[in-house]
Scaffold this motif. Structure first.
Motif, PDB file in Angstrom:
ATOM      1  N   ASN A   1       0.803  -1.215   0.000  1.00 24.01           N
ATOM      2  CA  ASN A   1       0.000   0.000   0.000  1.00 24.01           C
ATOM      3  C   ASN A   1       0.844   1.277   0.000  1.00 24.01           C
ATOM      4  OD1 ASN A   1      -2.458  -1.382   0.088  1.00 24.01           O
ATOM      5  ND2 ASN A   1      -2.381  -1.547   2.310  1.00 24.01           N
ATOM      6  N   LYS A   2       2.146   1.154   0.143  1.00 20.34           N
ATOM      7  CA  LYS A   2       2.977   2.345   0.269  1.00 20.34           C
ATOM      8  C   LYS A   2       2.926   3.230  -0.969  1.00 20.34           C
ATOM      9  CE  LYS A   2       6.157   0.348   3.628  1.00 20.34           C
ATOM     10  NZ  LYS A   2       7.513  -0.183   3.884  1.00 20.34           N
ATOM     11  N   GLU A   3       2.925   2.610  -2.139  1.00 22.44           N
ATOM     12  CA  GLU A   3       2.911   3.399  -3.361  1.00 22.44           C
ATOM     13  C   GLU A   3       1.626   4.186  -3.521  1.00 22.44           C
ATOM     14  OE1 GLU A   3       3.749   1.097  -6.777  1.00 22.44           O
ATOM     15  OE2 GLU A   3       5.774   0.532  -6.156  1.00 22.44           O
ATOM     16  N   ASN A   4       0.530   3.645  -3.017  1.00 23.21           N
ATOM     17  CA  ASN A   4      -0.767   4.306  -3.145  1.00 23.21           C
ATOM     18  C   ASN A   4      -1.089   5.230  -1.980  1.00 23.21           C
ATOM     19  OD1 ASN A   4      -1.309   2.910  -5.567  1.00 23.21           O
ATOM     20  ND2 ASN A   4      -2.026   1.127  -4.423  1.00 23.21           N
ATOM     21  N   ALA A   5      -0.217   5.271  -0.993  1.00 28.29           N
ATOM     22  CA  ALA A   5      -0.460   6.105   0.185  1.00 28.29           C
ATOM     23  C   ALA A   5      -0.197   7.572  -0.126  1.00 28.29           C
ATOM     24  CB  ALA A   5       0.430   5.655   1.335  1.00 28.29           C
ATOM     25  N   THR A   6      -0.755   8.446   0.678  1.00 25.96           N
ATOM     26  CA  THR A   6      -0.420   9.868   0.607  1.00 25.96           C
ATOM     27  C   THR A   6       1.039  10.026   0.997  1.00 25.96           C
ATOM     28  OG1 THR A   6      -2.673  10.551   1.149  1.00 25.96           O
ATOM     29  CG2 THR A   6      -0.920  12.161   1.514  1.00 25.96           C
ATOM     30  N   GLN A   7       1.826  10.627   0.126  1.00 25.08           N
ATOM     31  CA  GLN A   7       3.260  10.723   0.351  1.00 25.08           C
ATOM     32  C   GLN A   7       3.579  11.925   1.247  1.00 25.08           C
ATOM     33  OE1 GLN A   7       5.461   8.220  -1.090  1.00 25.08           O
ATOM     34  NE2 GLN A   7       3.372   7.411  -1.261  1.00 25.08           N
ATOM     35  N   LEU A   8       4.331  11.670   2.293  1.00 30.00           N
ATOM     36  CA  LEU A   8       4.805  12.714   3.195  1.00 30.00           C
ATOM     37  C   LEU A   8       6.200  13.114   2.739  1.00 30.00           C
ATOM     38  CD1 LEU A   8       3.622  11.038   6.513  1.00 30.00           C
ATOM     39  CD2 LEU A   8       2.410  12.731   5.124  1.00 30.00           C
ATOM     40  N   LEU A   9       6.338  14.321   2.252  1.00 30.78           N
ATOM     41  CA  LEU A   9       7.564  14.706   1.556  1.00 30.78           C
ATOM     42  C   LEU A   9       8.561  15.453   2.420  1.00 30.78           C
ATOM     43  CD1 LEU A   9       6.203  15.751  -1.943  1.00 30.78           C
ATOM     44  CD2 LEU A   9       6.946  13.518  -1.130  1.00 30.78           C
ATOM     45  N   GLU A  10       8.113  16.010   3.531  1.00 27.60           N
ATOM     46  CA  GLU A  10       9.033  16.783   4.369  1.00 27.60           C
ATOM     47  C   GLU A  10       8.748  16.549   5.838  1.00 27.60           C
ATOM     48  OE1 GLU A  10      10.287  21.413   5.416  1.00 27.60           O
ATOM     49  OE2 GLU A  10       8.986  20.987   3.704  1.00 27.60           O
ATOM     50  N   VAL A  11       9.807  16.278   6.608  1.00 25.92           N
ATOM     51  CA  VAL A  11       9.684  16.214   8.068  1.00 25.92           C
ATOM     52  C   VAL A  11       9.699  17.642   8.593  1.00 25.92           C
ATOM     53  CG1 VAL A  11      10.725  15.417  10.214  1.00 25.92           C
ATOM     54  CG2 VAL A  11      10.892  14.026   8.154  1.00 25.92           C
ATOM     55  N   TYR A  12       8.710  17.976   9.383  1.00 28.98           N
ATOM     56  CA  TYR A  12       8.689  19.326   9.926  1.00 28.98           C
ATOM     57  C   TYR A  12       9.309  19.389  11.317  1.00 28.98           C
ATOM     58  CZ  TYR A  12       7.371  24.113   9.548  1.00 28.98           C
ATOM     59  OH  TYR A  12       7.445  25.464   9.422  1.00 28.98           O
ATOM     60  N   ASP A  13       8.902  18.515  12.198  1.00 31.88           N
ATOM     61  CA  ASP A  13       9.483  18.443  13.534  1.00 31.88           C
ATOM     62  C   ASP A  13       9.500  16.994  13.984  1.00 31.88           C
ATOM     63  OD1 ASP A  13      10.457  20.817  14.592  1.00 31.88           O
ATOM     64  OD2 ASP A  13       8.471  21.582  15.043  1.00 31.88           O
ATOM     65  N   ALA A  14      10.500  16.619  14.756  1.00 33.53           N
ATOM     66  CA  ALA A  14      10.576  15.276  15.332  1.00 33.53           C
ATOM     67  C   ALA A  14      11.310  15.369  16.665  1.00 33.53           C
ATOM     68  CB  ALA A  14      11.305  14.324  14.390  1.00 33.53           C
ATOM     69  N   TYR A  15      10.621  14.998  17.749  1.00 36.16           N
ATOM     70  CA  TYR A  15      11.169  15.117  19.093  1.00 36.16           C
ATOM     71  C   TYR A  15      10.866  13.863  19.911  1.00 36.16           C
ATOM     72  CZ  TYR A  15      11.825  20.158  18.438  1.00 36.16           C
ATOM     73  OH  TYR A  15      12.229  21.379  17.990  1.00 36.16           O
ATOM     74  N   TYR A  16      11.625  13.701  20.991  1.00 41.36           N
ATOM     75  CA  TYR A  16      11.286  12.679  21.973  1.00 41.36           C
ATOM     76  C   TYR A  16      11.447  13.263  23.365  1.00 41.36           C
ATOM     77  CZ  TYR A  16      16.348  11.894  22.635  1.00 41.36           C
ATOM     78  OH  TYR A  16      17.685  12.055  22.890  1.00 41.36           O
ATOM     79  N   SER A  17      10.701  12.684  24.303  1.00 45.01           N
ATOM     80  CA  SER A  17      10.748  13.164  25.682  1.00 45.01           C
ATOM     81  C   SER A  17      10.428  12.013  26.619  1.00 45.01           C
ATOM     82  CB  SER A  17       9.734  14.290  25.898  1.00 45.01           C
ATOM     83  OG  SER A  17       9.674  14.652  27.266  1.00 45.01           O
ATOM     84  N   HIS A  18      11.001  12.080  27.800  1.00 41.47           N
ATOM     85  CA  HIS A  18      10.666  11.131  28.864  1.00 41.47           C
ATOM     86  C   HIS A  18       9.803  11.795  29.932  1.00 41.47           C
ATOM     87  CE1 HIS A  18      13.734   8.717  26.950  1.00 41.47           C
ATOM     88  NE2 HIS A  18      14.653   9.639  27.205  1.00 41.47           N
ATOM     89  N   LYS A  19       9.450  13.075  29.718  1.00 39.84           N
ATOM     90  CA  LYS A  19       8.841  13.830  30.811  1.00 39.84           C
ATOM     91  C   LYS A  19       7.554  14.560  30.442  1.00 39.84           C
ATOM     92  CE  LYS A  19      13.375  14.519  32.909  1.00 39.84           C
ATOM     93  NZ  LYS A  19      14.326  15.464  33.518  1.00 39.84           N
TER      94      LYS A  19
END
Length: 384
Positions: free
Chosen positions: A29-47
């Motif tokens: 299904n990946k080819e038919n999926a809506t393509q996400l072309l740019e990462v805007y933000d990506a974070y991780y937190s433990h708190k």
């Protein structure tokens, strides 16, 4: 790089939750999926969110959606897509796994989207999509069932989602490319000394100088008692031809538009008439309060000055600043003109950075997608 923006959005007042079993045929299904072309933000937190081992969130833009470099405008037609997952075990800060959407917060799952409320604001939380048409956010759709799957590595990542929204519609999304998660907890503690996580002061010139700075743009936001400090959290944005500045300040509780007065930069104090010293920065951006200068042709600043002490005077007809920075530079800055103050009644997006010791105590509350991109590192121009 991290960016920020502020734009008007329309929120859906009610949600209809529809069950859906995860689809294991994601590869075809990946080819038919809506393509996400740019990462805007990506974070991780433990708190930020209590009750889970790790909190990872990421946002993406589809084709033909663009955010302006100054962070205040969105263009085009498409989608802003936001995922939030709670991996129990993570290696090298990259959350590999398949995360089924679930309403309750729990290790090993993705957080199903829904409207929430925080301090009188309606916010989006969990996994959701903002629909953008001709530069306007016209809808908010919440993912209530399905799954989000992350595979690969930070340098060669894949994200696939097969979801059902609260209105019963379905969608699949696919991203392939770099996906590096930044440590949201790194700035906890604030202040100008040690213990500031991954931030450094390396981007400030070590040779102290003296500068007289004039700004021609000013905006002030009163976010109310956002951090539950008993004081109104105020952000001050200043821009000019050669310099910009972002300050985090605290006004008396319930000030509304009347935030006029003198603020003193004090480490570790979030009382009225106090300001927050910078914790430094990274190559991605800087923490308030700071100045940026040495702009490139496309509007990025290359040099930062991290404020550790001084005063800020906000008046109805202007702003004056007397600041000392980490390596001893002296900056006197001014803005002459009307000082417009936006309050909770006149703004939608709110910042969510700085004073992280307070932010870390918040429970089951996250910024909406507009907030996530808006706060970035609380700046309106970024280092490239």
């Amino acid at each position: 790089m991290k960016k920020i923006y502020s734009f008007f959005m329309a929120l859906i007042a009610c949600a209809m939750f529809v069950a859906c079993e995860p689809n294991d045929d994601s590869e075809k299904n990946k080819e038919n999926a809506t393509q996400l072309l740019e990462v805007y933000d990506a974070y991780y937190s433990h708190k930020v969110v209590e009750g889970v081992s790790n909190d990872f969130w990421m946002s993406f833009l589809t084709e033909d959606v663009e955010i302006s470099a100054d962070g205040y405008n969105i263009y085009g037609t498409g989608e802003f897509v936001y995922f939030e997952i709670f991996p129990e075990i993570v290696e090298k800060n990259f959350p590999v796994g398949k995360f089924i959407l679930k309403e309750d917060i729990e290790d090993g799952y993705a957080w199903a989207g829904a409207e929430g409320e925080d301090g009188g604001y309606v916010i989006s939380q969990g996994c959701f999509v903002y629909v953008v048409e001709d530069g306007d956010v016209v809808d908010a759709k919440y993912m209530v069932s399905g799954y989000v799957e992350v595979s690969g590595t930070a340098s060669d990542a894949e994200v696939f989602a097969d979801v059902v929204f609260d209105d019963g519609s379905k969608a699949t999304y696919y991203y392939k490319g770099k996906l590096r998660f930044e440590d949201f907890d790194a700035g906890i503690g604030g202040g100008s000394g040690g213990g500031n996580g991954g931030y450094t002061f390396d981007y400030e010139p070590t040779d102290a100088g003296e500068f007289d700075v004039t700004f021609d743009y000013c905006q002030v936001y009163n976010n109310g008692d956002f951090y539950s400090t008993g004081s109104d959290f105020v952000t001050l944005y200043l821009n000019g031809a050669e310099w910009m500045a972002v300050y985090d300040l605290f006004a008396p509780l319930g000030s509304g538009e009347d935030v006029y007065g003198t603020y003193t930069i004090v480490d570790g104090k979030y009382d009225e008439w106090c300001g927050v010293p910078s914790s430094g920065g990274t190559e991605e951006g800087d923490t308030p309060s700071f100045f940026g200068t040495d702009f490139t042709g496309d509007g990025y600043y290359m040099t930062a000055y991290y404020v550790v002490s001084g005063t800020v005077v906000i008046a109805e007809d202007g702003v004056t600043i007397d600041a000392t920075t980490y390596y001893g530079s002296k900056i006197k800055a001014s803005y002459a003109g009307d000082v417009n103050v936006m309050t909770e009644n006149t703004q939608v997006a709110r910042p969510m950075q700085s004073v992280a010791t307070q932010q870390g105590r918040r429970k089951l509350v996250k910024a909406s997608a507009e907030d996530m991109v808006y706060f970035g590192a609380l700046r309106n121009r970024m280092r490239k």
